[in-house]
Scaffold this motif. Sequence first.
Motif, mmCIF file in Angstrom:
data_model
loop_
_atom_site.group_PDB
_atom_site.id
_atom_site.type_symbol
_atom_site.label_atom_id
_atom_site.label_comp_id
_atom_site.label_asym_id
_atom_site.label_seq_id
_atom_site.Cartn_x
_atom_site.Cartn_y
_atom_site.Cartn_z
ATOM 1 N N ARG A 154 -7.040 -4.641 1.924
ATOM 2 C CA ARG A 154 -5.633 -4.563 2.325
ATOM 3 C C ARG A 154 -5.460 -3.508 3.420
ATOM 4 O O ARG A 154 -4.686 -3.691 4.357
ATOM 5 C CB ARG A 154 -4.747 -4.193 1.135
ATOM 6 N N ARG B 276 -0.471 4.087 -1.997
ATOM 7 C CA ARG B 276 -1.904 4.376 -1.896
ATOM 8 C C ARG B 276 -2.294 5.012 -0.566
ATOM 9 O O ARG B 276 -3.475 5.166 -0.281
ATOM 10 C CB ARG B 276 -2.712 3.068 -2.063
ATOM 11 N N LEU C 67 0.800 -1.229 0.000
ATOM 12 C CA LEU C 67 0.000 0.000 0.000
ATOM 13 C C LEU C 67 0.832 1.277 0.000
ATOM 14 O O LEU C 67 0.285 2.369 0.141
ATOM 15 C CB LEU C 67 -0.927 0.012 1.225
ATOM 16 N N GLN D 223 -8.039 -3.498 -2.522
ATOM 17 C CA GLN D 223 -7.171 -2.524 -1.860
ATOM 18 C C GLN D 223 -7.769 -2.066 -0.532
ATOM 19 O O GLN D 223 -7.050 -1.874 0.446
ATOM 20 C CB GLN D 223 -6.933 -1.329 -2.779
ATOM 21 N N GLN D 224 -9.105 -1.910 -0.501
ATOM 22 C CA GLN D 224 -9.745 -1.531 0.758
ATOM 23 C C GLN D 224 -9.546 -2.608 1.821
ATOM 24 O O GLN D 224 -9.292 -2.304 2.992
ATOM 25 C CB GLN D 224 -11.238 -1.294 0.534
ATOM 26 N N LEU E 78 -10.184 3.475 -3.976
ATOM 27 C CA LEU E 78 -9.509 2.181 -3.942
ATOM 28 C C LEU E 78 -10.452 1.075 -4.386
ATOM 29 O O LEU E 78 -11.668 1.156 -4.199
ATOM 30 C CB LEU E 78 -9.020 1.880 -2.520
ATOM 31 N N SER E 79 -9.885 0.025 -4.964
ATOM 32 C CA SER E 79 -10.672 -1.155 -5.312
ATOM 33 C C SER E 79 -11.056 -1.900 -4.034
ATOM 34 O O SER E 79 -10.525 -1.630 -2.948
ATOM 35 C CB SER E 79 -9.862 -2.080 -6.214
#
Length: 257
Positions: free
Chosen positions: A161, A146, A143, A158-159, A154-155
């Motif tokens: 993560r 990001r 991350l 990714q969220q 975020l996808s």
Amino acid sequence: MTADPFSSRPTPGIAASTTDLSKVYGSGDTRVVALDRVSVSFREAEFTAIMGPSGCGKSTLMHCAAGLDSVSSGSVRIGTTELGTLGDRHLTELRRDRIGFIFQAFNLLPTLTALENITLPLSIAGRRPDRQWLDRVVSMVGLAQRLDHRPGQLSGGQQQRVAVARALATRPAIVFGDEPTGNLDSRAGAEVLGFLRDSVRELGQTVVMVTHDPVAASYADRVVFLADGRLVDEMVRPTPDRVLDRMKQFDTRARTS
């Protein structure tokens, strides 16, 4: 001067445990036994998956073990700390300081950046993050580029993560995950499971995850199986096929009972 309820050191090798844990909802004709005298230990630096048919008590066990739900009888310990001896304030402090949570729905605050979401539990506790540890966690979950993005940028993967990093940021004794890949596609789910696996191998983290997915369970060191609120089996070094075969036995029993 009162004793610190968290001062005792954890039993070597055991991050959390339950002994004869029972959870009953309702009474009389509406009485439901969700957990029936479940005794299980979760070892330090080990990844455990909890599986079983729908309604078997998986999430109830996790919620009780994490101090999110009360128990009807029996005991729950984080290390050597008996949760039943703690008042509300000390229980809240224990959950904040020694337990990490990852949920299916991410539970990120949309107005905060990824970094602010990751460090939120520390901010609430009035603690400054260990920068070296935080950098290690952020790097592990990929991350670093990001951190200034908000959840809406975020996808889903990714969220989640971010949610994994948030759970690890406080260096908890144990991380509980309730279907943490349930809202993700297979690729994003595999990434998140890989990060949880890495946190055990590289950071010495203890992880307990409720899942219905044999592939997700195969990332764990062991799987414990519940049925009708009871612990009925355990599998070490699981594979998707072995877990699926064991789950099929539950389906067969349900059809013939």
